[in-house]
Design an enzyme around this catalytic site. Structure first.
Site, PDB file in Angstrom:
ATOM      1  N   GLU A 158       0.861  -1.463   0.233  1.00 46.75           N
ATOM      2  CA  GLU A 158      -0.035  -0.063  -0.019  1.00 46.75           C
ATOM      3  C   GLU A 158       0.950   1.231  -0.055  1.00 46.75           C
ATOM      4  O   GLU A 158       0.611   2.265   0.649  1.00 46.75           O
ATOM      5  CB  GLU A 158      -0.836   0.109   1.148  1.00 46.75           C
ATOM      6  CG  GLU A 158      -2.049  -1.015   1.529  1.00 46.75           C
ATOM      7  CD  GLU A 158      -3.050  -0.976   2.091  1.00 46.75           C
ATOM      8  OE1 GLU A 158      -3.204   0.112   2.627  1.00 46.75           O
ATOM      9  OE2 GLU A 158      -3.964  -1.950   2.451  1.00 46.75           O
ATOM     10  N   GLU A 265      -4.760  -9.308   2.035  1.00 49.42           N
ATOM     11  CA  GLU A 265      -5.695  -9.142   3.262  1.00 49.42           C
ATOM     12  C   GLU A 265      -6.966  -9.150   2.823  1.00 49.42           C
ATOM     13  O   GLU A 265      -7.359  -8.532   1.638  1.00 49.42           O
ATOM     14  CB  GLU A 265      -5.327  -7.704   4.116  1.00 49.42           C
ATOM     15  CG  GLU A 265      -3.940  -7.529   4.596  1.00 49.42           C
ATOM     16  CD  GLU A 265      -3.811  -5.826   5.083  1.00 49.42           C
ATOM     17  OE1 GLU A 265      -4.856  -5.002   4.856  1.00 49.42           O
ATOM     18  OE2 GLU A 265      -2.690  -5.696   5.474  1.00 49.42           O
TER      19      GLU A 265
END
Ligand SMILES: *[C@@H]1O[C@H](CO)[C@@H](O)[C@H](O)[C@H]1NC(C)=O
Ligand SMILES: *[C@@H]1O[C@H](CO)[C@@H](O)[C@H](O)[C@H]1NC(C)=O
Ligand SMILES: *[C@@H]1O[C@H](CO)[C@@H](O)[C@H](O)[C@H]1NC(C)=O
Ligand SMILES: *[C@@H]1O[C@H](CO)[C@@H](O)[C@H](O)[C@H]1NC(C)=O
Length: 489
Positions: A158, A265
């Site tokens: 990210e 995730e």
């Protein structure tokens, strides 16, 4: 004991090992069987950010007793992989890696940490790309490359979180991917895949995917192309559905991917406790052609409330409601079907990198990557020095030393890691424990203690296929999903 000495005398290896996996096109494949592998993973970062502390000389894979406790519990759940975010390459990880290996679990490892100098930053990325940063990422490779259960490295997580950070960051993440792949090519006995873990922010997701998986014309061995692409996705919340969670868009967008795709995730926690109804879909027929499974966020309860297990400090632990629910959802899957399928002969072609691939204004469309920072080529050529080095070691005692409580307060008796047979990966039923029935959800099918009868199966080479389950439960669940009116997020 005698048998063990005999094995030593025969020169057998100390521990049975999982088979190192390979990437073939958009699948992870066990090269020995030719079967594809689906990640059934949990994010593992006990202690949260504090679990990684260079000063205290600890990270999540440096304490044998903690790893034993958690590998046993994850084995009971049925998972076959963990993701670990923050690692200190200079610590010894041999015992923990050996424990997770014997438990039939792969490790997906981030080479970065949140500390300055240990990751690229999103706002002035060019200031964070230098030799000692790269050295750190290479050191993580050195520390873990020898373990057979090291499945992949994440070159970034990210780093691009919104459009503002997408202007310049992509080329740096792609450069780090290139540098890691160069390092692995020179210094590892086997190729270990490297890729990016993206935020599932739809505004930047598809450009991120295209940017990292395309091939730069003329680049030798496509060194900067990601070997995989993963996304942290929280679009399935509560009793959602394939359509409502816009998983349909994901499948549509990724179905021709040249590299494996998976959730690095998932597990939206609104509502909480979580029903984990996405499990049946992620491992069901709508998803598995395009996706290679996913990683539930996350093992330990932290202030952000995503935990499966609650522990105030190292030591005693208490299973939370989500632990039972997720375990029950995994038990409904037909693991033999999920894991033991031959890879479809598919040959998805990567796109050629070009500004035309990038559709959002403001997203980096320049594929001229940053050159190596000063001093980095020498490290790639000569290797990290001093060089951390890992190897499997013998674990003498598999018993868990810490007390683990069921949600109702009762203690899990005889909790231990069950070493699996050579080449076996973990699956539900490989390890039984006295999970207290009734602590689970009302939707759970049958008591959690019904894994006891298959405990012996863990000795079997066919372990992964030892618990055939009716696909009916999954199909039933799918039918139920269909009644929800879908809308894309
Ligand atoms: C490179 O990494 C190793 C292992 O962590 C460390 O001992 C060494 O000091 C680092 N070197 C540089 C130049 O950062
Ligand atoms: C690298 O990419 C090119 C396309 O740009 C492709 O033709 C070639 O087969 C790729 N090579 C490898 C080793 O993947
Ligand atoms: C976790 O355990 C601590 C200490 O036992 C307790 O105070 C806390 O409420 C627990 N958290 C949850 C979410 O159960
Ligand atoms: C792409 O980046 C390179 C290196 O920073 C630069 O020289 C080049 O002008 C850029 N190309 C475009 C079209 O902006």
């Amino acid at each position: 004991m005698l048998i063990h000495s005999a094995l030593i005398a025969l020169g057998a290896t100390l521990a049975a090992a999982v088979q190192p996996l390979e990437v073939r096109n958009n699948h992870f494949v066990n090269p020995k069987t030719g079967n594809r592998f689906q990640i059934v993973g949990v994010a593992y970062q006990p202690g949260g950010a504090a679990g990684y502390n260079p000063e205290l000389k600890r990270d999540p894979l440096s304490d044998k007793d903690i790893c034993l406790r958690d590998a046993a519990l994850l084995q009971v759940m049925g998972v076959n992989a963990i993701r670990v975010y923050n690692l200190n390459p200079d610590l010894n990880h041999d015992e923990c890696a050996s424990i997770f290996n014997a438990a039939g679990m792969y490790m997906l490892l981030d080479v970065n940490s949140p500390l300055v100098g240990e990751s690229l930053n999103s706002w002035e990325v060019w200031t964070s790309y230098y030799a000692s940063y790269l050295n750190r990422t290479f050191a993580v490779v050195e520390a873990f490359k020898n373990y057979p259960n090291t499945l992949a490295f994440f070159s970034g997580n990210e780093v691009i979180d919104k459009l503002e950070s997408a202007a310049a960051v992509p080329r740096y993440v792609r450069a780090v991917t290139r540098d890691l792949k160069e390092y692995i090519k020179k210094h590892s006995d086997r190729p270990i895949p490297v890729g990016y873990s993206a935020a599932d922010v739809r505004e930047i997701l598809w450009d991120s995917y295209n940017y990292f998986t395309c091939q730069i014309e003329g680049e030798e061995d496509n060194m900067s192309q990601g070997d995989l692409f993963a996304l942290n996705s929280y679009s399935w919340c509560g009793e959602s559905s394939f359509k409502e969670a816009s998983y349909d868009d994901l499948v549509e967008g990724f179905k021709n991917s040249p590299v494996p795709i998976f959730f690095s995730e998932f597990g939206c926690n609104t509502p909480s406790p979580r029903p984990f109804t996405e499990i049946g879909t992620i491992y069901g027929p709508q998803m598995t052609d395009a996706f290679s499974g996913g990683i539930v966020y996350e093992y330990t309860q932290e202030p952000n409330n995503y935990g499966l297990v609650n522990m105030t400090d190292d030591g005693p632990a208490t299973l939370m409601k989500d632990f039972y629910t997720l375990t029950d959802q995994y038990k409904k899957l037909d693991f033999s079907k999920i894991q033991d399928t031959k890879v479809a002969a598919n040959n998805n072609k990567a796109a050629v990198c070009s500004p035309k691939l990038i559709t959002t204004k403001g997203f980096d469309s320049n594929f001229t990557l940053p050159v190596l920072p000063p001093g980095a080529q020498k490290i790639i050529d000569n290797g990290v020095s001093p060089k951390p080095s890992g190897k499997l070691v013998e674990i003498k005692d598999w018993k868990v030393k810490y007390t683990v409580h069921n949600a109702d307060g009762s203690v899990l008796q005889n909790l231990a890691v069950k070493p699996l047979a050579d080449d076996a990966t973990n699956a539900p039923g490989s390890n039984s424990a006295s999970l207290t029935a009734g602590a689970g959800t009302s939707s759970s099918s049958g008591s959690s203690t019904d894994t006891a009868d298959s405990a012996a199966a863990s000795e079997s080479k066919e372990n992964a296929a030892a618990v055939p389950r009716s696909a009916a439960a999954v199909l039933g669940a799918m039918a139920a999903f269909a009644v929800f009116a879908g809308f894309a997020i």
